[in-house]
Scaffold this motif. Structure first.
Motif, PDB file in Angstrom:
ATOM      1  N   THR A 183      -7.787  -8.417   2.867  1.00  0.00           N
ATOM      2  CA  THR A 183      -7.538  -7.501   1.755  1.00  0.00           C
ATOM      3  C   THR A 183      -7.339  -8.260   0.447  1.00  0.00           C
ATOM      4  O   THR A 183      -7.824  -7.861  -0.610  1.00  0.00           O
ATOM      5  N   LYS A 184      -6.633  -9.384   0.544  1.00  0.00           N
ATOM      6  CA  LYS A 184      -6.423 -10.212  -0.647  1.00  0.00           C
ATOM      7  C   LYS A 184      -7.758 -10.686  -1.218  1.00  0.00           C
ATOM      8  O   LYS A 184      -7.983 -10.694  -2.427  1.00  0.00           O
ATOM      9  N   SER A 234      -6.166  -8.309  -6.860  1.00  0.00           N
ATOM     10  CA  SER A 234      -4.899  -7.880  -7.461  1.00  0.00           C
ATOM     11  C   SER A 234      -4.342  -6.668  -6.719  1.00  0.00           C
ATOM     12  O   SER A 234      -3.489  -5.948  -7.217  1.00  0.00           O
ATOM     13  N   GLY A 235      -4.804  -6.451  -5.492  1.00  0.00           N
ATOM     14  CA  GLY A 235      -4.426  -5.274  -4.715  1.00  0.00           C
ATOM     15  C   GLY A 235      -3.112  -5.400  -3.969  1.00  0.00           C
ATOM     16  O   GLY A 235      -2.241  -6.176  -4.354  1.00  0.00           O
ATOM     17  N   PRO A 236      -2.964  -4.625  -2.896  1.00  0.00           N
ATOM     18  CA  PRO A 236      -1.664  -4.513  -2.217  1.00  0.00           C
ATOM     19  C   PRO A 236      -1.225  -5.758  -1.452  1.00  0.00           C
ATOM     20  O   PRO A 236      -0.034  -5.911  -1.174  1.00  0.00           O
ATOM     21  N   LEU A 248       0.820  -1.202   0.000  1.00  0.00           N
ATOM     22  CA  LEU A 248       0.000   0.000   0.000  1.00  0.00           C
ATOM     23  C   LEU A 248       0.863   1.266   0.000  1.00  0.00           C
ATOM     24  O   LEU A 248       0.570   2.247  -0.665  1.00  0.00           O
ATOM     25  N   ASP A 256      -9.690  -7.539  -2.672  1.00  0.00           N
ATOM     26  CA  ASP A 256      -9.079  -6.875  -3.820  1.00  0.00           C
ATOM     27  C   ASP A 256      -7.976  -7.805  -4.335  1.00  0.00           C
ATOM     28  O   ASP A 256      -6.803  -7.624  -4.017  1.00  0.00           O
TER      29      ASP A 256
END
Ligand code: SF4
Ligand code: NI
Ligand code: CU1
Length: 712
Positions: free
Chosen positions: A522-523, A528-530, A491, A526
């Protein structure tokens, strides 16, 4: 006169003021007086960043700094020179402000209305809200708006969108006259009464480049690129604009911060950089658009404003309509998953009386039950959602929230109550935000608000506490060995482009805000996120905490900036820091141990450095053996510096930090080493202000670090 001429004139004006200020200071303090702004490791941060030099004395300011500033002020009428002259204007302003501090004994030279210079710690504190977009942008408002009402509307308009606001000059008294609350904590910062105080916000952007971006001091282009790409700031400057303000505008534009003004005389618009505009109702939106800032707003049916800025709002007893005090009454806040068929989406139920039936200023029981269901929902995410209740409630204007579970404390202000805020609005906010932030896992959500004392008590003891106990058991059993995967968090790359946190059950992210469970959620939210999965293949060294797969992950996600990292060592390839760490630990040679300092601590440490100075030794995604940023929670981890002997190396912490971590740290020390009350062996600012007293203290306490293998 052209715009160029105005910038050149203004930069000369500011420069002359700076030269005079330095002469005055030399007359009063002598040429050898030491020069620095307080609570920063960067001296005069903007000068340092742009010239690569520190100017330690007034004499060096006069003889070197002023000459160096003049280098920026070439007045051949070319666009490039407009920008550098603008930067020169800012640097002159920094000299002026620094002298004001010096002449006031290095204390703030302003009265309580003004905040002045920001400390390094304050800037680091902004790291997380900036990367999470809680603060999507920064507005700098200069001079008097056409009226106090317009000033208040603009400031509140920005605040409601999460934009952090800095105020310079006459608009500050206008805001005060219009009853706008001001302060760093609520992200409206009144800098100072005169134009040069604008440097204090420029300094925030510039120090971000040094702290988070690892920009090299003296790298003019690199710093401007950093602020242009990564600091989403813009300026509103109100008429009449003098030349100095126009010159500062040139500096702002050089940094990548566009300027909007309602001035019509002697000013010329420049596409994308300098906009002339006087529709005040649209000023906020037009400015946000000018800087290309994207704002996400959740529609909510509540009678008060909602913005992350209100998180810092304090509601005093006298302003309070009602208080739910979990330390005295039965209160709870719980998120649980139930069968989708048992949820009616968006149903808000109140069990008990509503607020108008309570006595003004009184205490009441409050239970908040959030029930969710969703195909991708996992029981592990319940605690992640539940911890968000604090932010969701606290972000409402006029509502203050602290604590969690059954020791939360909620205050509702009279203003919020009078605006129509009632029990069901807790439900509205929780419903809307849960659905919004956890869209990928929460398909259905309903909220029950309990105000009935008996019902609260019953639910607290019979339902909530057993659920928390079970959850805590699960958390206890989560170790780095017991899980199959770790996670990255990237992030902070928006400010610290090569930094990667590796988040494990026993080592949370250094900001303190991202646990392994958070990362896991978070995975899911999202993909493909942080937060990406890091497998644990190819164990290299168990004690150090090194794996081939972890190395491959940091190499990939730092895009090659980093190739090896250990999870449990401070000396061998330690994890990098971005800059927003809660604590910094550093080697203390005399005692063969480490000291740990938290960001809130303003004093100095036995090694003669403050938090800010220690913090400046690391950051920007670079490995610096011997210094490591980390979360508070990591201090009691069995994995803390395990390679170097673990928590037994901790010799010094500020008192307040010791108190915060005492229970858990004592527990770990007992479990690992059989030591009772280990925290009592650790020195603090009172028992050991310097190295000598530190060693004495440790010897007297027979601290284990003294007899451990040499650290270095
Ligand atoms: Fe930044 Fe690391 Fe915290 Fe993620 S875990 S927000 S990268 S400090
Ligand atoms: Ni609030
Ligand atoms: Cu960070």
């Amino acid at each position: 006169m052209t715009l160029f001429d105005r910038v050149f004139n203004g930069s000369d004006d500011m420069f002359n003021l700076a030269a005079k200020a330095v002469d005055d200071a030399i007359n009063q303090l002598g040429p050898e007086a030491a020069v620095s702004l307080p609570n920063t490791a960067y001296g005069l941060p903007c000068l340092y960043a742009f010239t690569g030099k520190k100017y330690p004395t007034l004499a060096s300011l006069k003889e070197e700094a002023l000459a160096d500033i003049q280098e920026f002020m070439n007045h051949d009428p070319q666009l490039h020179n407009v920008f550098t002259s603008g930067v020169g204007t800012a640097l002159s302003a920094e000299v002026i402000e620094t002298v004001k501090y010096m002449l006031n004994g290095n204390e703030k030279p302003y009265d309580d209305r003004y905040h002045g210079h920001l400390s390094d710690a304050e800037i680091r504190e902004l790291g997380v809200p900036l990367v999470t977009d809680d603060i999507p942008g920064v507005a700098v408002l200069i001079h008097e708006a056409p009226s106090p009402e317009i000033a208040a509307d603009l400031i509140k308009g920005y605040q409601a969108k999460g934009i952090m606001v800095f105020l310079v000059g006459g608009i500050i008294d206008q805001a005060i006259a219009a009853d706008v609350n001001l302060g760093f904590k609520i992200r409206i910062v009144p800098l100072g009464p005169e134009l040069p105080s604008v440097i204090h916000v420029v300094s925030v952007a510039i120090r971000a480049a040094l702290i988070f971006g690892a920009c090299t001091p003296g790298d003019y282009d690199g710093i401007l690129k950093y602020t242009f790409d990564r600091v989403k700031a813009f300026v509103n400057a109100f008429a009449p604009l003098d030349d100095m303000t126009v010159a500062c505008g040139g500096g702002a534009i050089a940094l990548g911060f566009p300027v909007m003004t309602d001035e019509t005389e002697n000013i010329w618009s420049v596409p994308k950089s300098l906009l002339l505009y006087n529709e005040y109702e649209n000023y906020v939106d037009a400015s946000i658009e000018m800087r290309n800032i994207k704002i996400k707003i959740t529609e909510m049916d509540i009678p008060v404003s909602y913005a992350a800025a209100f998180e810092g709002e304090i509601i005093r007893r006298n302003d309070m309509q009602l208080e739910a005090n979990g330390s005295r009454l039965d209160c709870f806040e719980l998120v649980r998953t139930i069968d989708a068929n048992d949820i009616e989406d968006h149903k808000i139920t109140l069990i008990g009386k509503d607020f108008e039936e309570f006595e003004e200023g009184g205490r009441f029981n409050l239970g908040l039950l959030v029930e969710v269901a969703g195909n991708a929902m996992q029981s592990d995410f319940e605690s992640v959602l539940e911890r968000k209740i604090h932010h969701f409630i606290n972000n409402m204007e006029g509502i203050m929230h602290t604590g969690q579970r059954d020791n939360s404390n909620i205050r509702v202000s009279k203003t919020a109550f009078n605006a129509g805020f009632r029990a069901k609005h807790f439900g509205e906010v929780l419903y809307a935000k849960m659905k919004d932030e956890f869209e990928a896992v929460v398909d259905k959500c309903q909220v029950t608000v309990y105000t009935d004392a008996e019902e609260c008590k019953d639910f607290r003891f019979n339902v909530a506490i057993p659920i928390w106990d079970k959850r805590d058991e699960r958390l206890e059993s989560l170790t780095d060995e017991s899980v199959d995967v770790f996670y990255t968090c990237t992030l902070c790359q928006s400010f610290s482009p090569s930094h990667v946190c590796i988040v494990t059950p026993e080592r949370l992210g250094l900001c303190g805000a991202v646990s392994w469970l958070d990362a896991k959620a978070t995975k899911e939210l999202d993909p493909s996120g942080p937060c990406q999965i890091v497998t644990k293949g190819g164990l290299i060294d168990e004690v150090m905490g090194s794996w081939d797969d972890v190395n491959a992950a940091v190499a990939q996600y730092s895009r090659g900036a980093l190739s090896q990292v250990t999870l449990y060592s401070i000396l061998e390839d330690p994890m990098t820091s971005c800059g927003c760490f809660e604590c910094i630990c550093g080697i203390e040679p005399a005692s063969n141990g480490v000291i740990i300092v938290n960001r809130e601590y303003v004093g100095t440490t036995p090694i003669g450095m403050s938090f800010g100075e220690l913090a400046s030794m690391t950051g920007g995604g670079i490995q610096t053996p011997g210094f490591m940023g980390h979360g508070k929670h990591f201090i009691a981890s069995k994995k803390f510096m395990r390679a170097e002997g673990g928590i037994e190396r901790i010799v010094w912490m500020p008192k307040q930090l010791k108190e915060t971590v005492a229970d858990r740290l004592n527990h770990t020390a007992k479990e690992l080493y059989g030591i009772d009350n280990f925290v009592d062996m650790i020195a603090d600012e009172e028992t050991a202000p310097d190295e000598e007293t530190l060693v004495e203290f440790l010897t007297e306490k027979n601290h284990p670090a003294l007899s451990m293998d040499p650290l270095m």
